[in-house]
Design an enzyme around this catalytic site. Sequence first.
Site, mmCIF file in Angstrom:
data_model
loop_
_atom_site.group_PDB
_atom_site.id
_atom_site.type_symbol
_atom_site.label_atom_id
_atom_site.label_comp_id
_atom_site.label_asym_id
_atom_site.label_seq_id
_atom_site.Cartn_x
_atom_site.Cartn_y
_atom_site.Cartn_z
ATOM 1 N N SER A 1 52.051 11.042 -4.401
ATOM 2 C CA SER A 1 51.496 12.328 -4.339
ATOM 3 C C SER A 1 51.312 12.941 -5.940
ATOM 4 O O SER A 1 50.810 12.152 -6.616
ATOM 5 C CB SER A 1 52.225 13.222 -3.405
ATOM 6 N N TYR B 1 42.751 19.914 -6.365
ATOM 7 C CA TYR B 1 43.444 18.792 -6.447
ATOM 8 C C TYR B 1 44.811 19.098 -5.568
ATOM 9 O O TYR B 1 45.229 18.368 -4.819
ATOM 10 C CB TYR B 1 43.841 18.282 -7.833
ATOM 11 N N LYS C 1 46.930 17.134 -2.506
ATOM 12 C CA LYS C 1 48.368 16.699 -2.414
ATOM 13 C C LYS C 1 49.197 17.598 -1.471
ATOM 14 O O LYS C 1 50.004 16.769 -0.885
ATOM 15 C CB LYS C 1 48.659 16.746 -3.683
#
Length: 272
Positions: free
Chosen positions: A135, A149, A153
């Site tokens: 991650s 982003y 994650k």
Amino acid sequence: MSKIWFITGSSRGLGRAFTTAALERGDKVAATARDTGTLGDLRDTYGDAVLPLALDVTDRASVDVAVKHAYEHFGHLDVVVNNAGAALFGVAVEELAEEDLRAVMETNLYGPLRVTQAVLPYLRAQGSGHIVQISSASGLVAHPTLGGYNATKWALEGMSEALAYGVKVTIVEPAQYRTDIATTPPAHFVPNPAYDGLRAAFAGAAAHAAVPVPLPEAAAPAMLKLVDAEHPPLRVVFRSQALPMIRQAYAERLATWADWEHLSQEAEGVSA
């Protein structure tokens, strides 16, 4: 006892560092990349200990074939590292193009999902295995120009936390390493001048950071210790640089929930 690894994104960055470290200590690795030509030197150096495999994590058929080939070749899989990733940096939420977010989701969320679903029947049948999801510290704390982003994650974190099914699962949250993950701009990005100052501030802060950014190889010893642990953690942060930021974020969340607990009680019909 030596281990057998399956690593996505073995051609460069953290994936390459993990692959090399495992091979150096005598483990065997199914090393995957979109282009197996990038893995030729590994085969030249480590011989039969490495199995180069073509794999595109955005293609389920490609994933299924690679996992099946690796399992049949080695007869066992001990460690599966979902490392392949894509970046979406420097883009505010207002600027996000759906096409760019979907493309990164394909790699950062659906890619690990495909690999995980492909390996689980084998791990379940053999009664062991360790899935490591790469991650990011950005999977725990969000930033103004990383919303897309962060979304990929945070989704990976939630899916992985719910994964446990008789196998070990660890979510690794690295801080920054010297990789080229952020070198390709989003294809549909149209900058909004309202965020130019914010981007400049972040770029300036990064340029003047007091802590040097290490090479990916610096993370390899930590990865080896992680997969050798009898009881590995669900989450682990790579690089202590990120810990103060994460601790502060969690402390603020706990404090906020405590401050607003009266609303939680009111929401269930209990008087404060």
